[in-house]
Design an enzyme around this catalytic site. Structure first.
Site, PDB file in Angstrom:
ATOM      1  N   GLY B   9       0.712  -1.242  -0.062  1.00  0.00           N
ATOM      2  CA  GLY B   9      -0.075  -0.131   0.161  1.00  0.00           C
ATOM      3  C   GLY B   9       0.872   1.326  -0.010  1.00  0.00           C
ATOM      4  O   GLY B   9       0.512   2.082  -0.675  1.00  0.00           O
ATOM      5  N   ASN B  10       1.976   1.344   0.821  1.00  0.00           N
ATOM      6  CA  ASN B  10       2.768   2.438   0.758  1.00  0.00           C
ATOM      7  C   ASN B  10       3.327   2.726  -0.536  1.00  0.00           C
ATOM      8  O   ASN B  10       3.886   4.079  -0.684  1.00  0.00           O
ATOM      9  CB  ASN B  10       3.743   2.480   1.979  1.00  0.00           C
ATOM     10  N   LYS B 211      -2.546 -10.460  -2.100  1.00  0.00           N
ATOM     11  CA  LYS B 211      -1.704 -10.133  -3.264  1.00  0.00           C
ATOM     12  C   LYS B 211      -0.371 -11.013  -2.975  1.00  0.00           C
ATOM     13  O   LYS B 211       0.144 -11.207  -4.043  1.00  0.00           O
ATOM     14  CB  LYS B 211      -1.440  -8.693  -3.333  1.00  0.00           C
ATOM     15  N   LYS B 273       2.748 -12.443   4.138  1.00  0.00           N
ATOM     16  CA  LYS B 273       3.954 -12.225   3.612  1.00  0.00           C
ATOM     17  C   LYS B 273       5.065 -13.137   3.880  1.00  0.00           C
ATOM     18  O   LYS B 273       5.742 -13.650   3.066  1.00  0.00           O
ATOM     19  CB  LYS B 273       4.626 -10.516   4.143  1.00  0.00           C
TER      20      LYS B 273
END
Lengths: 309, 309
Positions: B9-10, B211, B273
């Site tokens: 997102g960042n 994702k 992750k």
């Protein structure tokens, strides 16, 4: 034979033009049966498509939610429709090809179209988009920098620039995929309009690009043999609305250009299709204007308005 | 070296996580400077990305405009973000590569991810999405078939299934492009989730796919050497929040899996992750978890959590 097919609204909306999700899915699924038949017959197909009703819906959402989430620019709405229509086409086409035992693969590209920063259309926006508002509602949008026009009884409507497409920036990727055997979807909605600044940076701009004019560019960039503009009539008609009305069959580029120059074709609908066909013919290729159902017959030279150089 | 980079997102929102159009453009433009440096150094880069805040905005628009235009399903919102983020990445990366005199081309693919129709997550949706509503507002959505949960003081929130990604349906197209020298953007938001029915037809489903788990699949499908998961910390941390907290550097897959099994990593953030990294290692490749700024250092083995088979 390599053919670019530009799908019109009727390939992706309900017969009355509305674009509920199930309308879109149904229309696209039906259209992909036709496309799969062409692919199964050995034609290399590249698909492009319109997105007017879909963008219209997104603009309304932008408007009604503006107090809660930030509206996105018009070019983003176009990009959004490339995603949704792309997925629907891929899903339907993959299934239709598999049912025919055709091993071809499919791909949909997010696609941009370069326009000139100083295109004169930016100074005189004229393409109506989205829904009608009251004068009062329109005034608010005008204060936000948009251009709205009084359209009489139905109310006010936003108008935007429809600049000339100059280059399909993602045509090289499309060509790589087509050359590798993919059925490719690209330049949806005419491509997302971008301009290049002096320092080389690229920025989206709030505009709409005529999908058929972009399709003409794409036909050349992909070195396709021809362009089929699929719409809701079997052929362009001359003398529209008169007793002498007749569908145009095979026609030379010069003859078609002369008819266009004499004002035979309506500006917002058949006009740009004829213009796109003339441009394709000028690049030494052929173009056809026909209905979705008649594409195969048009490719065989039996139906549709067919123009060669 | 061929590397898949999963952007968090960042890389595409403001530091506080909001996703106004200019926030997205600014963050993506900055991220593409990093990516262009890697490409200029000779790395074959494939990009994938998250889309949580962007989908959140689209869901609110859906909701607030539902009385006027038909809402689109959740999977369509994901497809829409592939379009907008795709264009922003292409524009920024093309410009950043041109400034470096790198002739590489770029492409963004609309991408679907196959999930199982009977994935157990569909029966027990648990991934929270979109904004909080009051109990009363949530009740209306529940009557429309959605699942909402009482989250205490902040209100009710919609939960959806996050099924296991099984296959990147458009990975072959991505591979064709990567092999031809393109920097490719694909599988955005984990890919648009689709299921295959018994008759071979494909349909989108309302779900979100992690994702990073899709990125792990993609790494294998593209025969990449490794996966970099770019997030907002330089490395995964063990003993998070305790006095013994320490960043994980080089770690074996077995060791990382053991730490994960002991509950070291937060479920909604570092957990997936780490899981993705373990899966990549299990396929005989390497994975790294690091911040966007440290990707080059992580590739050089100096920074980040690095896991090999």
């Amino acid at each position: 034979m390599r053919v670019v097919i530009a799908l019109g609204g009727n390939a992706m909306t309900a017969p009355d033009g509305t674009a509920r999700p199930d309308d879109q899915q149904r229309a696209i699924t039906a259209a992909m049966e036709t496309v799969a038949d062409l692919v199964a017959a050995g034609t290399e197909v590249v698909l492009t498509h319109g997105n007017g009703p879909q963008v219209g819906n997104l603009l309304v959402k932008n408007e009604l939610a503006a107090g809660v989430v930030p509206p996105v620019p018009l070019d983003w709405c176009g990009a959004q429709t490339q995603g949704t229509i792309g997925v629907l086409v891929l899903d339907a086409l993959d299934a239709a090809l598999a049912r025919r035992g055709v091993g071809k693969r499919t791909a949909a590209l997010v696609s941009r179209t370069l326009v000139d920063r100083d295109d004169p259309h930016f100074a005189a926006p004229s393409k109506p988009i989205g829904r009608y508002l009251t004068a009062e509602e329109a005034r608010v949008m005008i204060q936000h920098g948009q251009v709205w026009q009084d359209r009489g009884e139905r109310g006010w409507r936003r108008v935007v620039a429809s600049p000339e497409p100059r280059q399909c920036l993602d045509a090289a990727a499309a060509r790589t995929l087509v050359d590798a055997g993919y059925v490719v979807v690209c330049a949806g909605g005419g491509g997302v309009p971008v301009v290049r600044h002096d320092d080389g940076s690229l920025y989206g701009v709030e505009a709409v690009i005529d999908k058929d004019l972009t399709a003409a560019l794409l036909t050349e960039a992909l070195d396709a043999d021809g362009l089929v503009i699929a719409t809701d009539v079997d052929a362009a008609v001359v003398g529209w609305g008169s007793a002498a009305a007749r569908p145009l069959g095979e026609v030379s580029a010069a003859e078609l250009r002369a008819l266009a120059d004499s004002g035979e074709f309506a500006e917002g609908s058949m006009g740009p299709k004829v213009e796109a066909a003339c441009r394709v013919a000028a690049s030494g290729r052929w173009a056809a204007i026909t209905s979705l159902d008649q594409i195969a017959a048009a490719l065989a030279g039996r139906v549709g308005t067919r123009v060669a150089s």
